[in-house]
Design an enzyme around this catalytic site. Structure first.
Site, PDB file in Angstrom:
ATOM      1  N   LYS A  55     -51.380  22.268   5.585  1.00 51.58           N
ATOM      2  CA  LYS A  55     -51.369  23.848   6.526  1.00 51.58           C
ATOM      3  C   LYS A  55     -52.818  23.052   7.918  1.00 51.58           C
ATOM      4  CE  LYS A  55     -56.296  23.848   4.034  1.00 51.58           C
ATOM      5  NZ  LYS A  55     -56.971  23.369   5.364  1.00 51.58           N
TER       6      LYS A  55
ATOM      7  N   ARG B  58     -64.044  28.680   2.565  1.00 52.29           N
ATOM      8  CA  ARG B  58     -63.411  27.731   1.181  1.00 52.29           C
ATOM      9  C   ARG B  58     -63.256  29.067   0.340  1.00 52.29           C
ATOM     10  NH1 ARG B  58     -62.211  23.391   3.672  1.00 52.29           N
ATOM     11  NH2 ARG B  58     -60.913  21.494   2.304  1.00 52.29           N
TER      12      ARG B  58
ATOM     13  N   ARG C  81     -50.694  10.543   1.707  1.00 57.84           N
ATOM     14  CA  ARG C  81     -51.795  11.318   3.147  1.00 57.84           C
ATOM     15  C   ARG C  81     -52.549  10.166   4.099  1.00 57.84           C
ATOM     16  NH1 ARG C  81     -54.168  16.872   3.935  1.00 57.84           N
ATOM     17  NH2 ARG C  81     -56.171  15.823   2.497  1.00 57.84           N
TER      18      ARG C  81
ATOM     19  N   ARG D 105     -57.863   9.080   3.158  1.00 55.40           N
ATOM     20  CA  ARG D 105     -59.565   9.240   2.176  1.00 55.40           C
ATOM     21  C   ARG D 105     -59.920   9.187   1.330  1.00 55.40           C
ATOM     22  NH1 ARG D 105     -58.993  15.587   4.982  1.00 55.40           N
ATOM     23  NH2 ARG D 105     -59.802  16.225   2.926  1.00 55.40           N
TER      24      ARG D 105
ATOM     25  N   ARG E 254     -60.253  19.042  -7.230  1.00 57.49           N
ATOM     26  CA  ARG E 254     -60.525  19.736  -5.861  1.00 57.49           C
ATOM     27  C   ARG E 254     -59.202  20.660  -5.705  1.00 57.49           C
ATOM     28  NH1 ARG E 254     -58.383  15.798  -0.519  1.00 57.49           N
ATOM     29  NH2 ARG E 254     -59.501  17.643   0.094  1.00 57.49           N
TER      30      ARG E 254
HETATM   31  P1  AMP Z   1     -60.763  19.075   4.029  1.00 55.28           P
HETATM   32  O1  AMP Z   1     -60.818  18.317   5.144  1.00 55.28           O
HETATM   33  O2  AMP Z   1     -60.899  20.908   5.017  1.00 55.28           O
HETATM   34  O3  AMP Z   1     -59.741  18.234   3.399  1.00 55.28           O
HETATM   35  O4  AMP Z   1     -62.223  18.899   3.934  1.00 55.28           O
HETATM   36  C1  AMP Z   1     -62.798  17.439   3.373  1.00 55.28           C
HETATM   37  C2  AMP Z   1     -64.203  18.266   2.639  1.00 55.28           C
HETATM   38  O5  AMP Z   1     -64.865  18.739   3.910  1.00 55.28           O
HETATM   39  C3  AMP Z   1     -63.718  19.047   1.220  1.00 55.28           C
HETATM   40  O6  AMP Z   1     -63.179  18.494   0.424  1.00 55.28           O
HETATM   41  C4  AMP Z   1     -65.750  18.707   1.344  1.00 55.28           C
HETATM   42  O7  AMP Z   1     -66.482  17.948   0.787  1.00 55.28           O
HETATM   43  C5  AMP Z   1     -65.856  19.266   3.070  1.00 55.28           C
HETATM   44  N1  AMP Z   1     -65.501  20.779   3.799  1.00 55.28           N
HETATM   45  C6  AMP Z   1     -64.375  20.572   4.233  1.00 55.28           C
HETATM   46  N2  AMP Z   1     -64.828  22.604   4.429  1.00 55.28           N
HETATM   47  C7  AMP Z   1     -65.552  22.934   3.504  1.00 55.28           C
HETATM   48  C8  AMP Z   1     -65.816  24.086   3.281  1.00 55.28           C
HETATM   49  N3  AMP Z   1     -65.903  25.099   3.940  1.00 55.28           N
HETATM   50  N4  AMP Z   1     -66.515  24.672   2.510  1.00 55.28           N
HETATM   51  C9  AMP Z   1     -67.261  23.641   1.976  1.00 55.28           C
HETATM   52  N5  AMP Z   1     -67.143  22.664   1.694  1.00 55.28           N
HETATM   53  C10 AMP Z   1     -66.218  21.802   2.529  1.00 55.28           C
END
Ligand code: AMP
Length: 222
Positions: free
Chosen positions: A16, A91, A132, A164, A175
């Protein structure tokens, strides 16, 4: 000027983020990734970053109140006047409810707002995530499907790529569980409103791209 907001949905590792970057270039609108915005706060060592990091390193969602601050600020930047691609927000239902207050105004003003789902199975996701690699600049690579030109280095800024913390197997399973629990009602909303575009994310990048383009054209977004 018609404002176009596309909200990208997809499990972690669905591709995505990659698609969101591509489409933001095609539509010439900024990509807003809450993950990137939060990582930038952590990098800058801000109070918000420090607080968010406690949740992120455990693979848990950051509380809405922290997210709302940075998302609201970003959504009101001048470059969002043409539109934006949202990646990673909303989310969960409370976040979507918050965002809809803003999005409904955009729709009322003749803007286009759609959800875009990059659809992949959990099995494919688990396989992909272990390979990744990311750069702090936001670029995402995959050692199998999208390797950088020089191993371990970002094509854009040449910085060292990192794995990461939340891409470890145990955190990935958590997750995914959370993703499925929370995302269904969000997708149901966009589907019921005939505003959901679904793209098969289990194809190669080029095929995903082609399907995406044709579906965006069908909706008059290109
Ligand atoms: P991502 O890069 O989108 O996978 O986000 C990495 C981490 O950031 C996630 O595992 C959450 O801990 C936090 N995070 C990102 N977006 C959100 C969201 N909309 N709501 C809550 N936590 C978020």
């Amino acid at each position: 000027m018609k404002q176009t907001i596309l909200i990208f949905f997809g499990a972690p590792g669905s591709g995505k983020g990659t698609q969101a970057i591509r489409i933001s270039k095609v539509l010439n609108v900024p990509m807003i990734s809450t993950g990137d915005l939060l990582r930038r706060e952590i990098e800058k060592d801000t109070p918000l970053g420090k607080e968010a990091e406690k949740f992120m390193e455990k693979g848990r969602l950051v509380p809405d109140v922290l997210l709302e601050k940075i998302v609201d600020k970003r959504m009101h930047c001048t470059d969002v006047k043409r539109g934006a691609i949202l990646d990673g927000y909303p989310r969960k239902e409370s976040q979507q409810k918050h965002l809809l207050k803003h999005l409904n105004k955009i729709i009322a003003n003749g803007g286009e707002v759609f959800g875009v789902l990059i659809d992949v199975t959990d099995k494919a996701v688990k396989k992909r995530l272990t390979s990744r690699r990311v750069c702090l600049c936001g670029a995402v690579y995959n050692t199998v499907t999208k390797p950088p030109k020089v191993a371990g280095r970002c094509d854009i800024d040449k910085h060292k790529l990192i794995i990461r913390d939340d891409d470890t197997p145990a955190v990935v399973s958590d997750r995914l569980k959370l993703y499925h629990q929370l995302i269904k009602p969000l997708l149901d909303y966009w589907k019921q409103n005939d505003r959901l575009i679904v793209v098969n994310g289990e194809q190669g990048i080029e095929a995903v791209d082609t399907e995406m383009m044709s579906k965006l054209k069908e909706r008059g977004l290109l």
